[in-house]
Design a protein around this motif. Structure first.
Motif, PDB file in Angstrom:
ATOM      1  N   LEU A 226       0.870  -1.175   0.000  1.00  0.00           N
ATOM      2  CA  LEU A 226       0.000   0.000   0.000  1.00  0.00           C
ATOM      3  C   LEU A 226       0.902   1.218   0.000  1.00  0.00           C
ATOM      4  O   LEU A 226       1.850   1.294   0.765  1.00  0.00           O
ATOM      5  CB  LEU A 226      -0.815  -0.033   1.300  1.00  0.00           C
ATOM      6  N   ARG A 227       0.579   2.161  -0.863  1.00  0.00           N
ATOM      7  CA  ARG A 227       1.451   3.329  -0.965  1.00  0.00           C
ATOM      8  C   ARG A 227       0.555   4.563  -0.954  1.00  0.00           C
ATOM      9  O   ARG A 227      -0.402   4.649  -1.725  1.00  0.00           O
ATOM     10  CB  ARG A 227       2.233   3.214  -2.267  1.00  0.00           C
ATOM     11  N   PHE A 228       0.820   5.543  -0.085  1.00  0.00           N
ATOM     12  CA  PHE A 228       0.005   6.760  -0.046  1.00  0.00           C
ATOM     13  C   PHE A 228       0.785   7.909   0.588  1.00  0.00           C
ATOM     14  O   PHE A 228       1.814   7.706   1.240  1.00  0.00           O
ATOM     15  CB  PHE A 228      -1.297   6.512   0.726  1.00  0.00           C
ATOM     16  N   VAL A 229       0.263   9.128   0.353  1.00  0.00           N
ATOM     17  CA  VAL A 229       0.839  10.319   0.985  1.00  0.00           C
ATOM     18  C   VAL A 229      -0.125  10.726   2.109  1.00  0.00           C
ATOM     19  O   VAL A 229      -1.256  11.124   1.828  1.00  0.00           O
ATOM     20  CB  VAL A 229       0.992  11.465  -0.040  1.00  0.00           C
ATOM     21  N   PRO A 230       0.274  10.602   3.385  1.00  0.00           N
ATOM     22  CA  PRO A 230      -0.643  10.907   4.504  1.00  0.00           C
ATOM     23  C   PRO A 230      -0.850  12.414   4.641  1.00  0.00           C
ATOM     24  O   PRO A 230       0.057  13.192   4.369  1.00  0.00           O
ATOM     25  CB  PRO A 230       0.084  10.332   5.712  1.00  0.00           C
ATOM     26  N   SER A 231      -2.075  12.809   5.040  1.00  0.00           N
ATOM     27  CA  SER A 231      -2.395  14.226   5.187  1.00  0.00           C
ATOM     28  C   SER A 231      -1.727  14.824   6.430  1.00  0.00           C
ATOM     29  O   SER A 231      -1.595  16.034   6.540  1.00  0.00           O
ATOM     30  CB  SER A 231      -3.914  14.403   5.262  1.00  0.00           C
TER      31      SER A 231
END
Lengths: 310, 246
Positions: A226-231
């Motif tokens: 899982l790959r994401f940019v956290p807020s």
């Protein structure tokens, strides 16, 4: 009924064992894939099926026939597309089709086949002037001109650009829909996953997995990613504490989280609780490439290099 | 249409499409024309040639040269490229196999050589008044045996050449000494004794000798026919043994 039966096939060149006891069956109407790195014994296996090579051991039946004992009868029913086989440079497309049609008792209509393969406009073009994709399509057309029950296609998209490759895949599905069973050899895992009903993964002359692509990937137990940019900043240690998570890695502003099959749900629930939004979220499923690593302990690229060093 | 007939048609078409081989067809008759017209001495009867002229002597030499070039260059190159490109391997997966292709290839090159031979003879007869063969059968036999032998050499080169680029290089290394002994640079009559003896035993030398005697004399001598038959057998068997599919 099985179209192709291979039982404990063995083949050695000089002192080196290339195929060490391979067994599988291709069912009627199936697209069956043989995948694996270069030098794994894929081509040798299909060359034994085509009757081009004599096995050292084991049993092969194609449409109930032994390729060594009944080559002529078999070749009326088996279409072959060989790895890196060309035609004479100055031979025109229609001449090649016309010539090959005389080889078979019950040949297909060359014009209709050229239409199916999208080569009608290239009828008068010489082989050397065709693009790589057109040459491959012609070799598929020639493999089909005898109205075979089974077609053996060896590395048919090697050297093609991505668009030509996808077009060829669509074409192969159309051919199968016409009732031709297909044995496909490839070292592209993506190709096998996209096209094949079942796949035999071969490594160093042995089958290491034989099933549907999905089942092989599931059984190999590859990890989800899982790959994401956290807020907002994430406490990596707490996230890694989740039972479903095996690793958390910060890559610049993005977070890469790996874990088991329930990873996505667990991470999303945790993020919601922390009131963090995941931007640019991407889920990477394990694929056959990952399965190959899990099955053999090395990547396909590394395996290819080993073959090149031999 | 039957596979063999169709394959022969295709092979002839492919040969005609190759500009280089077409130029080669014109080479032997033009060479004869050039020698005969360009050098006046070629048209004078020579005492040491038993009254023959050099144009007469050169006709058999050029005919054998035509067969040598076709065999060692054209046949060898085609076979090497068919093997290298995987054409033979591809045909092995069809019901008829590659044998019709190989046969058609030989037939096409034979026809091609026959055209060059016919053109050269036409020039010899029409321009230089060369007499028709004293022995038609003997001349045809000598040409047929020469073709068999020289094409076999071409098949061997095509089989041993690692790739199509090397085939012409090997071909040149073979046809040049072959034709030196055949008398292309100086006729057999002008050779020193030892060289003449070697020439007698060589395929091209024996072919030229047989053809010359069949054309202008009392028929091909048994000795040169024997050399040709033995060469044809040995080289034919060697070609079959050297053959590789891939």
């Amino acid at each position: 009924m099985a179209i192709v039966e291979v039982e404990d096939l063995r083949k050695r060149y000089g002192g080196r064992t290339v195929v060490a006891g391979v067994s599988f069956e291709v069912a009627e109407g199936e697209i069956f894939g043989i995948v694996g790195p270069n030098g794994a014994g894929k081509t040798t296996t299909v060359e034994c099926i085509e009757g081009l090579r004599r096995p050292d051991g084991g049993r092969i039946r194609v449409l109930g026939l032994d390729p060594q004992r009944h080559p002529r009868t078999l070749r009326q029913q088996l279409g072959a597309q060989l790895q890196a086989a060309r035609l004479p440079d100055r031979l025109k497309v229609w001449e090649a089709m016309d010539l090959f049609a005389t080889y078979y008792d019950d040949a297909a209509d060359p014009a209709e086949l050229l239409e199916l393969l999208g080569l009608t406009e290239q009828r008068e073009v010489r082989f050397a002037k065709l693009s790589g994709g057109q040459q491959q399509r012609l070799s598929i057309a020639l493999a089909l001109v005898g109205r075979p029950q089974v077609a053996v296609l060896d590395e048919l998209t090697t050297g093609l650009d991505p668009q030509a490759r996808r077009d060829t895949w669509t074409l192969i599905e159309q051919v199968r829909d016409r009732g031709v069973s297909i044995l496909l050899v490839t070292h592209l895992m993506e190709e096998a996953e996209r096209l094949c009903d079942r796949v035999a993964v071969i490594d160093r002359g042995r089958i290491v997995a034989l099933d549907t692509p999905t089942a092989i990937v599931t059984q190999a137990g590859g990890e989800q990613r899982l790959r994401f940019v956290p807020s907002a900043p994430v406490d990596g240690h707490r996230l890694a504490g989740l039972a479903e998570v095996t690793a958390v890695e910060q890559r610049r502003d993005a977070l890469v989280v790996t874990g088991n099959a329930h990873l996505v749900q667990a991470v999303m629930v945790w993020l919601a609780r922390e009131q963090i939004v995941a931007h640019q979220l991407r889920v990477e499923q394990p694929d056959l490439d990952d399965a190959f690593v899990a099955l053999t302990g090395r990547s396909l690229d590394v395996a290819d290099e080993e073959a090149a060093d031999r | 249409m039957r596979p063999l007939t169709r394959t022969i048609q295709v092979e002839i078409t492919l040969l005609v499409r190759d500009v280089v081989t077409i130029l080669w067809v014109a080479l032997p008759p033009l060479a004869l024309l050039g020698l005969g017209m360009g050098i006046p001495a070629f048209r004078d009867p020579q005492d040491d040639l038993a009254g023959l002229r050099l144009v007469d002597v050169y006709l058999p030499i050029l005919l054998v040269f035509t067969l040598a070039l076709t065999g060692t260059m054209a046949v060898a190159a085609t076979l090497a490229s068919y093997r290298h490109q995987g054409v033979l391997r591809r045909l092995r997966t069809t019901p008829v196999g590659p044998v019709p292709l190989l046969a058609a290839q030989l037939v096409a090159h034979l026809l091609y050589a026959a055209v060059a031979v016919a053109l050269t003879i036409a020039v010899a007869v029409a321009v230089f008044d060369v007499a028709p063969p004293a022995s038609w059968g003997g001349s045809a036999l000598a040409l047929a045996l020469a073709a068999w032998t020289l094409f076999s050499i071409g098949l061997i080169i095509g089989a041993v050449a690692p790739n199509p680029t090397v085939a012409p290089a090997i071909g040149s290394l073979v046809w040049i000494p072959l034709m030196v002994l055949g008398g292309l640079w100086f006729p057999r009559e002008a050779m020193p004794t030892v060289m003449r003896q070697i020439s007698d035993l060589s395929p091209a030398g024996a072919a030229v000798d047989a053809l010359q005697h069949a054309w202008f004399g009392a028929g091909p001598p048994a000795s040169s026919l024997l050399v040709l038959v033995v060469s044809a057998l040995v080289l034919g068997v060697a070609a079959a043994a050297a053959f590789r599919w891939e």
